[in-house]
Structures are given as structure tokens and as C-alpha cells.
Write an enzyme that holds these catalytic residues in place. Sequence first.
Site, PDB file in Angstrom:
ATOM      1  N   LYS A  41       0.844  -1.203   0.000  1.00 64.12           N
ATOM      2  CA  LYS A  41       0.000   0.000   0.000  1.00 64.12           C
ATOM      3  C   LYS A  41       0.877   1.250   0.000  1.00 64.12           C
ATOM      4  O   LYS A  41       2.095   1.161   0.235  1.00 64.12           O
ATOM      5  CB  LYS A  41      -0.910  -0.024   1.228  1.00 64.12           C
ATOM      6  CG  LYS A  41      -0.165   0.000   2.555  1.00 64.12           C
ATOM      7  CD  LYS A  41      -1.102  -0.271   3.731  1.00 64.12           C
ATOM      8  CE  LYS A  41      -0.335  -0.289   5.038  1.00 64.12           C
ATOM      9  NZ  LYS A  41      -1.153  -0.728   6.167  1.00 64.12           N
ATOM     10  N   ARG A 139     -11.177  -0.573  14.024  1.00 60.53           N
ATOM     11  CA  ARG A 139     -10.914   0.123  12.766  1.00 60.53           C
ATOM     12  C   ARG A 139     -11.887  -0.412  11.722  1.00 60.53           C
ATOM     13  O   ARG A 139     -12.827   0.264  11.361  1.00 60.53           O
ATOM     14  CB  ARG A 139      -9.447  -0.086  12.368  1.00 60.53           C
ATOM     15  CG  ARG A 139      -9.003   0.818  11.254  1.00 60.53           C
ATOM     16  CD  ARG A 139      -7.489   0.871  11.110  1.00 60.53           C
ATOM     17  NE  ARG A 139      -6.879  -0.403  10.720  1.00 60.53           N
ATOM     18  CZ  ARG A 139      -5.582  -0.532  10.429  1.00 60.53           C
ATOM     19  NH1 ARG A 139      -4.779   0.509  10.480  1.00 60.53           N
ATOM     20  NH2 ARG A 139      -5.082  -1.716  10.095  1.00 60.53           N
ATOM     21  N   TYR A 265      14.050  31.604   5.616  1.00 64.05           N
ATOM     22  CA  TYR A 265      12.955  32.441   6.113  1.00 64.05           C
ATOM     23  C   TYR A 265      13.167  32.819   7.567  1.00 64.05           C
ATOM     24  O   TYR A 265      13.623  32.000   8.369  1.00 64.05           O
ATOM     25  CB  TYR A 265      11.620  31.694   5.981  1.00 64.05           C
ATOM     26  CG  TYR A 265      11.183  31.492   4.560  1.00 64.05           C
ATOM     27  CD1 TYR A 265      10.826  32.574   3.759  1.00 64.05           C
ATOM     28  CD2 TYR A 265      11.142  30.218   4.004  1.00 64.05           C
ATOM     29  CE1 TYR A 265      10.422  32.387   2.448  1.00 64.05           C
ATOM     30  CE2 TYR A 265      10.731  30.026   2.694  1.00 64.05           C
ATOM     31  CZ  TYR A 265      10.380  31.114   1.918  1.00 64.05           C
ATOM     32  OH  TYR A 265       9.994  30.924   0.630  1.00 64.05           O
TER      33      TYR A 265
END
Length: 372
Positions: A41, A139, A265
Site C-alpha cells: 500500500k 478500525r 525564512y
Amino acid sequence: MDKYTDLRDTFIEIDLNAISDNTKAIRNMVGPDVAITAVVKANGYGHGAVEIAETLIEAGVTYLALATLSEALEIREVYPDYPLFIMGHTPDRLLHYVVNENIAQTVFSYEQAEIISRLAVETGKTARIHIKVDTGFHRLGKEPDEAYFDEVMKINKLPGIELEGIFSHLALASAADDQLQFSKFTEFYKKLEAAGCKFRYHHIADSIACVDYPQFRLNMVRPGAIIYGMVGYKDTAALSIRQALKFRSAISQIHHLEIGDGVSYDFDWRAEKPSIVATIPFGYADGYPRAMMGKGYVTIRGIKCPLVGIPCMDQCFADVTDVPGVSEGDEAVIYGDGPNEMTIAEAAKLAGSNKNEIIARLMDRPKRKYIK
Ligand SMILES: *Cc1c(COP(=O)(O)O)cnc(C)c1O
């Protein structure tokens, strides 16, 4: 592999031999009688699901497992016949894909099974499903109670369906909790089987359980992390694996800074002494965690060079003052497993994440190069 692979100094190198060796080591550990479902996955945990599939198939895995339908269809396009299994939920309106493309689907309701059954009968196919049991994770799946027992028995009577597997997932909360989940699971499927509802595969073990709890392997395991060389298990003597992924870049520019000069930054970092700072073209849009600020480093000429300033979307900065002869174009290792290189395990720790997240979030922008 696409045509843009070589157009940037920043890329991810995947060692297919490591994936093959890791998979064979898992095979050795579990023995010949336990089927291996390789979890690919999230684009093979960032390694490229389609590109590593062949290596896994050659190493003898029984199944490739995905989380979603789109992930499964992507692999199906390239491998028309290889057994694929969706561990997640597929919405009713999309179930015709799993039936037509011969993909095994996780099921936890009679309603879904009935749709799949109807589609299978219409097309003259046999659809394979794996029943999901919720043993505590909450789940997917239903609790192994009387009602679910009756529901599964009813699913078993549907035409056009093969109940190929039954499975659950561990929370890995503690050894005692794991044992309790395991017992609930095995009691449930044994009861079903005693009533005539047989399953070819029973599975509950992910990577960690598959190593640390040999008795939980049953006749199928679902390793993900260990395929890629991520060590999260405790019994390190039981399995020897190595990281398959390296993330590399190269210095694009070198700056010589005076005391007080700022970088990036907000001038979040300023030179406290005359310093050499290298700009390196990787950033959070490549999947590098911004949380690495103030903690990360890259390895240049074998030396750890701390990142300074805020990581930008496309570029980061490393203090290379202590690297003799440092030059523009020098390789910078972002993640690796050589001396002084940041492993995925260390990256996870520094970024306050876990190993799977670090690799799964690697973007498509840094192209993958495969070595064999
Ligand atoms: C992701 C996943 C796995 C693999 O987990 P690892 O910890 O990477 O081994 C196994 N089973 C299910 C249901 C999963 O969702």
C-alpha cells in the site's frame, strides 16, 4: 520508470536486492507452509508499488496487499493475473471493479457480500473475500459475537463467493492485549469452521507480530515494514534485514557567511562564526519533514552536516564548514544506511514520527531509481 527520472540531482534509490533478500529472509523465518501477503500500500511504502512488484513475485509472495481500490487497479494494469487483496473498505458503488478485476476484497457485512455475490453471478465469476474481525482495534470489522457469527454463516451461503480468508489486526498494545485479541480471533474462526464455514487463510500478523509472535503466524502473514528493511520488532536475532531506500541529492550552491549572516525564512539561523553553508535542492515538497528543523543533517563526504534554517519547499541548507574541500555538486545523502548517514529509523525519531510515515510520505517528485 518515466522519462524525467534523470532530470534532477535529488532522487530516491531503491535497492531491489535488499527487497528480495528481506522477503527471502521472511520466507526462511516463517517456513514454507505460511503464505506471505506482501503489503505494498501507499505506493509500496514510497518505494514504488508497481516497480517492486516483480521482485516480490519472484521472491515467492502469495499476495500483494493494498489499502485502496485505486492502488489495486494500478497494479492490476501491469499484472493482470497476480493475486491482489484490498485490506481496506471499498464503497458499494465500486465493488464491480473488484469482481471484474478479480481482486480479493475485505468484507464485514452481509450487505456488501450480497452485492459482490450478485456481481459475481452476473459475470460468471467467483469473487474472493476475506472476512474482517474486530478483536479490539475498532478500525474495520465486526466483533466476534453471535450476531456476526450468524452473518458470516449467511455470507457463506451466497453464490459466486469464496470465503478465502478471515483476518484481524493487532493493536500491539501489550503482550497481554495481543494475546487476548489473538484468542478472540482464533476462537471465532474455529467456531465458524466447526459449523462448516471453512477459510483457506487465517491471518492476524503484521511485520512486528510476524517476527515477535511466531505462534500468531497461523497460515498467512501480512508483512509491510520488514519487506523494506524497517526494524520495529524486538527479536532482532530472528530476522536480519536491511533498508532498501536511499534518498540522495547534491549541493547546488555554496555560500561563505560572515558572523551574524542569516539563512532561510525569518533568519531563524545566523552564523555565530564565519561559516560555509550549502544549498541543497530538496525540501518538504519532496516529503522531507519540516519538523526536521534544528535536528536534521545530511551526509557530505562522509561527514554529518547539520541542517540550518527553516527547510523550504524545494531547498534546504546545511552547515558544511567542517567538510574539507567541499564543492558545489558534491553528493548529499539525506537518508541512507552507511556510516554517518541518517537511517529511516533515526529520521523518524528526530522528526517525532514513525518509520512507516517517513517513507510513505515521500513524494513522487524525487524520482525513484532502481538498482539490481
Ligand atoms: C499496513 C497493514 C499491514 C502491514 O503493516 P506493517 O506494520 O508495515 O507490517 C498489515 N495489515 C494491515 C491490515 C495493514 O493495514
